[in-house]
Design a protein around this motif. Structure first.
Motif, PDB file in Angstrom:
ATOM      1  N   TRP A 188       0.810  -1.216   0.000  1.00  0.00           N
ATOM      2  CA  TRP A 188       0.000   0.000   0.000  1.00  0.00           C
ATOM      3  C   TRP A 188       0.845   1.269   0.000  1.00  0.00           C
ATOM      4  N   PHE A 189       2.167   1.126   0.276  1.00  0.00           N
ATOM      5  CA  PHE A 189       3.022   2.297   0.359  1.00  0.00           C
ATOM      6  C   PHE A 189       3.215   2.890  -1.039  1.00  0.00           C
ATOM      7  N   PRO A 190       3.115   4.211  -1.191  1.00  0.00           N
ATOM      8  CA  PRO A 190       3.170   4.807  -2.542  1.00  0.00           C
ATOM      9  C   PRO A 190       4.513   4.648  -3.248  1.00  0.00           C
ATOM     10  N   LYS A 191       5.635   4.547  -2.498  1.00  0.00           N
ATOM     11  CA  LYS A 191       6.945   4.366  -3.116  1.00  0.00           C
ATOM     12  C   LYS A 191       7.404   2.921  -2.946  1.00  0.00           C
ATOM     13  N   LYS A 192       8.040   2.394  -3.984  1.00  0.00           N
ATOM     14  CA  LYS A 192       8.543   1.021  -3.930  1.00  0.00           C
ATOM     15  C   LYS A 192      10.052   0.969  -3.717  1.00  0.00           C
TER      16      LYS A 192
END
Length: 241
Positions: free
Chosen positions: A218-222
Motif C-alpha cells: 500500500w506504500f506509494p513508493k517502492k
C-alpha cells in the motif's frame, strides 16, 4: 538368525552432511530446499520484481561488468535473471540439494563450493553477487575478501534488511524455530554492511551505492534511499583496478 543380521540405516543426507560452519542450515534440509522455487512463485513474487529492479539499477551503473559469479545461487533463481539483463552469469553454492534443482533450470556453469574458498583464479569474473545468502556467513570478512579477489570490479549484494517492520516477526520465528530460513541468519543494514566492507577492504578504493525496497504494497513508493524496508541492494564498485 535375525539376531546375526546387522541392520543399517541409509540416508541420502545424513546429519553430518547437513552441518556447515558448525551448525545445521536450512539449505541442507530438503523439507526447505524442495519448496524454494514455489515460495518465489507464490507469496514472494511481488517482492522479487522490485528486488530485481533494484539490483539491476545498481549493477548497470558499472559499465565494466559483463561477467558475474553469483555465490549462494541456490536454485539459480537470480542467476537465470542476470542472463536476462545481459550479463554472462555463473553460479556457485554449498548445497547439493539447491544445485540439483539449479542444473535442471539453468544451462550455464555451476560449481559446488564454499564461498569462503572460491575455486577460481584472481579476477575470473567482473563482479561477484550475493543475493539473500550473505546473511548466513559466520566469517563475512573472509567472504568479502574472496569476492574481490575473484570479482575484478566489485560486489553486488541483495540483502534481507534488519530495518523492517517484519523484524519482530523474524526474531520470534528465529527464537521458536518456526521458520528455518531465519534461524541462523544475521540481518544487516546498509550502515552495518558498509562498516563490514571497510573492515574487509582497508586498503582498497571503492564507492558504494545502495537502495532499499520491500515496503508494504500500500506504500506509494517502492524504492527509496532511506534504510528501511525488507530488502536493500548494495553495490561495492572498486575504483583501483
Amino acid at each position: 538368525m535375525s539376531k546375526l543380521i546387522k541392520q543399517e540405516t541409509f540416508e541420502v543426507a545424513p546429519d553430518g552432511l547437513r552441518n556447515w560452519q558448525g551448525r545445521k542450515e536450512w539449505f541442507f534440509n530438503r523439507d526447505d530446499t524442495d519448496h524454494y522455487e514455489d515460495y518465489y512463485e507464490g507469496p514472494y513474487k511481488f517482492q522479487e520484481v522490485w528486488q530485481k529492479k533494484t539490483l539491476e539499477e545498481l549493477i548497470k551503473q558499472d559499465h565494466r561488468v559483463k561477467t558475474l559469479l553469483e555465490f549462494g545461487c541456490g536454485t539459480t533463481r537470480f542467476t537465470r535473471w542476470w542472463h536476462e539483463i545481459g550479463l554472462e552469469a555463473s553460479g556457485g553454492d554449498i548445497s547439493p540439494f539447491m544445485l540439483a534443482q539449479g542444473v535442471q533450470l539453468f544451462d550455464g556453469d555451476l560449481v559446488l563450493a564454499d564461498s569462503h574458498h572460491m575455486p577460481f583464479k584472481d579476477h575470473s569474473f567482473d563482479a561477484l553477487a550475493f543475493v539473500t545468502t550473505f546473511e548466513y556467513y559466520k566469517n563475512p570478512v573472509k567472504v568479502i575478501q574472496e569476492a574481490v579477489r575473484v570479482g575484478k570490479y566489485g560486489i553486488i549484494f541483495g540483502m534481507m534488511n534488519r530495518n523492517t517492520p517484519k523484524l519482530i516477526r523474524r526474531k520470534v520465528q528465529q527464537a521458536f524455530g518456526r521458520n528455518n530460513y531465519y534461524i541462523t541468519a544475521h540481518f544487516y543494514t546498509p550502515s552495518s554492511l558498509k562498516d563490514l566492507v571497510a573492515e574487509a577492504l582497508p586498503d582498497r578504493k571503492y564507492k558504494i551505492e545502495w537502495n532499499a525496497t520491500g515496503l508494504p504494497k500500500w506504500f506509494p513508493k517502492k524504492q527509496w534511499k532511506i534504510p528501511y524496508g525488507d530488502f536493500f541492494g548494495f553495490h561495492v564498485q572498486l575504483l583501483d583496478v
